[in-house]
Design an enzyme around this catalytic site. Structure first.
Site, PDB file in Angstrom:
ATOM      1  N   ASP A  63      -6.553  -5.045  -4.240  1.00  0.00           N
ATOM      2  CA  ASP A  63      -6.260  -3.649  -3.921  1.00  0.00           C
ATOM      3  C   ASP A  63      -4.993  -3.147  -4.605  1.00  0.00           C
ATOM      4  OD1 ASP A  63      -7.593  -5.209  -1.926  1.00  0.00           O
ATOM      5  OD2 ASP A  63      -7.420  -3.597  -0.465  1.00  0.00           O
ATOM      6  N   ASP A 115       0.801  -1.225   0.000  1.00  0.00           N
ATOM      7  CA  ASP A 115       0.000   0.000   0.000  1.00  0.00           C
ATOM      8  C   ASP A 115       0.834   1.274   0.000  1.00  0.00           C
ATOM      9  OD1 ASP A 115      -2.530  -1.177  -0.168  1.00  0.00           O
ATOM     10  OD2 ASP A 115      -2.444  -1.727   1.948  1.00  0.00           O
TER      11      ASP A 115
END
Length: 377
Positions: free
Chosen positions: A149, A88
């Site tokens: 994601d 991330d």
């Protein structure tokens, strides 16, 4: 049409700046208040992104000053390598350092974003042909694991490749995007949240979930990540297959939207009052629909269909889920879900939901496309 909703978000953000100081919002915990952290979570870039969007829309220095402080915090975080052993990094640094570069052409911010891209590149596992989502190399559970994601983290690498001329960034991002397309997207255009590969040779093992209802169900936020993520990667890579995948996933999503226009947290759960929604999934999808439409010819009949669907989605969020600037609320949209099965903030504010809601509003009102790629690209 969208100005009042944007004004509410601006007012809430101005108050939050004073309340939060140098801390970062993540999710709420059953109240109308955000739980704060000291820039240690995977979601902290979304607060920075909100501040940059507010500054771009208004030119008001209070938002810029707050945004610049967040970038300084992200510089310190990278230097400390604090809670960055995950993919991330793209969320964190695209919406903070890269955002400052896009808005102001600040060279130190550009360097920070490039340094962050190099850290993300360390997660490339050549033997498996993937960017490892979570945990250190060799992790017995996560060593060969990807999650959907990550498609939103790849634009940091693709941008870095364009900035530096180094083809390795693009090679890695493209390989991961294509492997994600092959294994995360099912034959009916639904999606797995996560997929496991043999870390030694990249052989497929199984699909599964972490935050969805079951391994075989479709977590709506995961589907939303796929819609927007494949579209963004298509813009960089010029790959028609990736754009087609985004379109197919979007059709699947839109066919399952309930009457009030905002999805439940998983497409498998009953559409009834006792089931949790995920307003953030709808906000992400609205941005994805507009991104898809921006890559279609004006003569393509689906172009207007996707634009209209995005407007319908944002209208549903605005009219049924958005907070007003009344002095109390800290979030923009209610009824986001973080981790329903885990019992973590299943019906709350989510800072990523707020970011994508504001990005969608500014895309519709001003054509501001966020910070995933250079303006005019």
């Amino acid at each position: 049409m969208w100005q009042q909703a944007i004004g509410d978000a601006l007012g809430i953000t101005a108050r939050n700046l004073k309340k939060f100081g140098d801390r970062f919002p993540h999710v709420s915990d059953g109240s109308n208040k955000y739980v704060l952290n000291d820039n240690t979570d995977w979601t902290d870039g979304f607060w920075s992104g909100i501040l940059w969007l507010c500054y771009e829309y208004t030119g008001d220095e209070q938002y810029r000053e707050g945004a610049v402080r967040t970038v300084a915090s992200f510089r310190e975080r990278l230097d400390r390598f604090e809670n960055l052993d995950h993919h991330d990094i793209g969320f964190l640094y695209s919406l903070s350092a890269k955002a400052q570069w896009i808005v102001e052409k600040d060279e130190s911010a550009r360097k920070l974003a490039l340094d962050a891209a190099d850290v993300l590149m360390r997660r490339w596992r050549a033997d498996a042909g993937i960017i490892q989502a979570w945990g250190p190399k060799g992790d017995p559970e996560n060593g060969g694991r990807i999650i959907i994601d990550c498609l939103l983290n790849l634009p940091l690498l693709l941008w870095a490749g364009e900035q530096t001329g180094d083809p390795e960034y693009r090679r890695v991002a493209e390989a991961h995007a294509l492997k994600s397309r092959r294994f995360l997207v099912r034959g009916d255009d639904s999606s797995y949240h996560t997929f496991y590969f043999d870390p030694e040779n990249g052989n497929a093992i199984r699909g599964g979930t972490h935050q969805g209802n079951t391994d075989g169900s479709t977590w709506t936020r995961g589907q939303a990540w796929g819609i927007y993520g494949f579209a963004l990667n298509s813009r960089y890579l010029g790959n028609a297959d990736l754009l087609e995948t985004a379109k197919r996933m979007a059709r699947h999503f839109l066919a399952r939207v309930p009457e009030d226009g905002v999805v439940y947290w998983d497409f498998e759960v009953p559409q009834e009052p006792s089931s949790y929604r995920d307003s953030s999934a709808s906000a992400i999808t609205a941005c994805g629909l507009l991104e898809i439409a921006s890559q279609l010819d004006e003569s393509d009949p689906e172009r207007q269909r996707f634009i209209d669907a995005a407007k319908t989605t944002v209208t549903a969020l605005r009219d049924g889920y958005a907070e007003r600037d009344d002095g109390e609320a800290e979030g923009f949209i209610r009824r986001g879900s973080y981790h329903v099965r885990g019992g973590i903030s299943p019906d709350d504010y989510t800072i990523w939901g707020d970011y994508y809601y504001l990005e969608a509003l500014l895309r519709l009102e001003r054509g501001v496309t966020g910070y995933w790629y250079e303006r005019g690209r």
